[in-house]
Design an enzyme around this catalytic site. Structure first.
Site, PDB file in Angstrom:
ATOM      1  N   ASP A 156       0.376   3.478  -8.010  1.00  0.00           N
ATOM      2  CA  ASP A 156      -0.452   3.045  -9.131  1.00  0.00           C
ATOM      3  C   ASP A 156      -0.208   1.555  -9.339  1.00  0.00           C
ATOM      4  O   ASP A 156       0.849   1.028  -8.980  1.00  0.00           O
ATOM      5  CB  ASP A 156      -0.055   3.785 -10.404  1.00  0.00           C
ATOM      6  CG  ASP A 156      -0.447   5.256 -10.378  1.00  0.00           C
ATOM      7  OD1 ASP A 156      -0.934   5.731  -9.326  1.00  0.00           O
ATOM      8  OD2 ASP A 156      -0.259   5.933 -11.399  1.00  0.00           O
ATOM      9  N   HIS A 232       4.192   5.642  -1.936  1.00  0.00           N
ATOM     10  CA  HIS A 232       3.940   6.569  -0.853  1.00  0.00           C
ATOM     11  C   HIS A 232       3.448   5.818   0.381  1.00  0.00           C
ATOM     12  O   HIS A 232       3.130   4.635   0.318  1.00  0.00           O
ATOM     13  CB  HIS A 232       2.893   7.602  -1.281  1.00  0.00           C
ATOM     14  CG  HIS A 232       3.285   8.410  -2.482  1.00  0.00           C
ATOM     15  ND1 HIS A 232       3.526   9.763  -2.424  1.00  0.00           N
ATOM     16  CD2 HIS A 232       3.474   8.055  -3.787  1.00  0.00           C
ATOM     17  CE1 HIS A 232       3.845  10.211  -3.631  1.00  0.00           C
ATOM     18  NE2 HIS A 232       3.821   9.185  -4.474  1.00  0.00           N
ATOM     19  N   SER A 343       7.320  -2.932 -10.484  1.00  0.00           N
ATOM     20  CA  SER A 343       7.519  -4.027  -9.545  1.00  0.00           C
ATOM     21  C   SER A 343       6.236  -4.297  -8.773  1.00  0.00           C
ATOM     22  O   SER A 343       5.148  -4.188  -9.338  1.00  0.00           O
ATOM     23  CB  SER A 343       8.673  -3.706  -8.602  1.00  0.00           C
ATOM     24  OG  SER A 343       9.092  -4.890  -7.962  1.00  0.00           O
TER      25      SER A 343
END
Length: 374
Positions: A156, A232, A343
């Site tokens: 995200d 991911h 981050s």
């Protein structure tokens, strides 16, 4: 004439009043100029802080007698962000009393707009500490993975920049770039890295492009504190090498990225390189303030923000061994790693010239959505 002298009267009186302090300040600054650089920096630093904090330019007269404040960027870089991040990490591990968990997490949810309906466990009392809450998992169907011929978002976040890599420079945010070689690090032997062998071309970018007709692309995704903090695999690829850069842990929010040139090259980061069906592929997890912990699930030897590593160095590790010559295979959407708090993820990869991004700068994106298509 009398009126002119009357007008100049206050100015003359002010000049006489300032005359002695200016001489004293010049004398004091002359003494400071003879001091060693570390001592001078130590003595100048408190004045600089006051210079930027006090209202109405209270210390501006000092600049008229030769004193110059340390720049805001240099001042910010001098903050011990690594130490503060380690302290924050320790604090995150402290178990909260059950009665305190709901109000603390509710405040965080309200502040950063966290959507707890997507969390695998919605009960706030389940999370023993802030670290567990930051690393919460999602419900299985909360992020469907795009199955078309595309590269998906690994996390995200917010799209800061994307496009072709030009002149060996990568955009940090619009108009602010950093060096591709400084970011990925110098090449070592071809046996240790997934980079192709040296060619006669002096361009670092051209050394990464393994196939004729391909181009090098990049995409930068900023994870805000309220985002899902796991990342991911963005495609089917094989990870052959990891390079860890110990460094600063400055904030990587878009405003700071516009302010500090080559911010991503200064900050601690973990660079994973390998190959996908179109050639070179890399994913870099960039640390930030209070995000000293970068975890890669298949890499147990990785320890980020550790005091045993000094800034300015890097540590290499190869996943290509005699027992496993292929490296670490990753499937699109597979769990790869996680941050604490928030981050940045930077993708740099090789693809055919007909690859195109389906993005807009500044747009929000979620893990599993398409970044671009072939």
């Amino acid at each position: 004439m009398c009126q002119s002298e009357a007008r100049r009267g206050p100015e003359l009186r002010a000049a006489k009043w300032l005359h002695f302090p200016q001489l004293a300040l010049r004398r004091r600054l002359g003494q400071l100029s003879c001091m060693s650089r570390p001592a001078l920096k130590l003595r100048s630093w408190p004045l600089t802080v006051l210079y930027y904090l006090l209202p109405f330019g209270a210390l501006r007269p000092l600049t008229r007698v030769g004193w110059r404040p340390v720049s805001r960027v240099a001042l910010y870089k001098s903050v011990p962000t690594r130490l503060l991040s380690r302290a924050w990490g320790r604090l995150n591990q402290v178990e909260l009393p059950h009665w305190l968990r709901r109000p603390v997490y509710s405040l965080y949810i309200w502040t950063f707009g966290v959507n707890m309906k997507e969390a695998a466990v919605e009960d706030l009392g389940h999370y023993r500490n802030l670290s567990e809450f930051f690393r919460r998992k999602l419900k299985p169907q909360a992020r469907p993975v795009c199955g078309l011929h595309c590269v998906i978002s690994p996390s995200d976040g917010k799209i800061l920049s994307f496009g072709q890599v030009k002149n060996c420079e990568v955009e940090q945010v619009k108009g602010v770039t950093y060096s591709l070689e400084a970011f990925l690090g110098p090449r070592t032997s071809a046996e240790d890295l997934s980079f192709p062998p040296d060619t006669s071309s002096p361009s670092f970018k051209s050394r990464l492009v393994t196939r004729e007709g391909n181009e090098l692309y990049h995409c930068v995704i900023y994870l805000a504190p309220g985002d899902y903090h796991c990342f991911h695999s963005p495609t089917d690829w094989t990870v052959s090498h990891r390079r860890h850069f110990p460094g600063s842990l400055m904030s990587v929010n878009p405003g700071m990225a516009r302010w500090i040139k080559e911010l991503f090259c200064h900050n601690e980061r973990v660079v994973l390189t390998g190959d996908w069906k179109h050639g070179f592929f890399s994913l870099t997890a960039v640390g930030a303030t209070n995000v000293g912990s970068i975890r890669i699930y298949f890499d147990r030897d990785l320890h980020t923000n550790s005091p045993r590593y000094s800034k300015g160095s890097y540590n290499d590790f190869s996943f290509v061994t005699h027992a496993n010559k292929a490296g670490i295979p990753m499937r699109k959407g597979e769990h790869l790693g996680e941050f604490n708090l928030g981050s940045t993820i930077v993708l740099i990869f090789e693809a055919p010239k007909d690859f195109h991004f389906e993005l807009k700068a500044g747009q929000k994106i979620r893990f599993g959505e398409a970044l671009g298509f072939l």
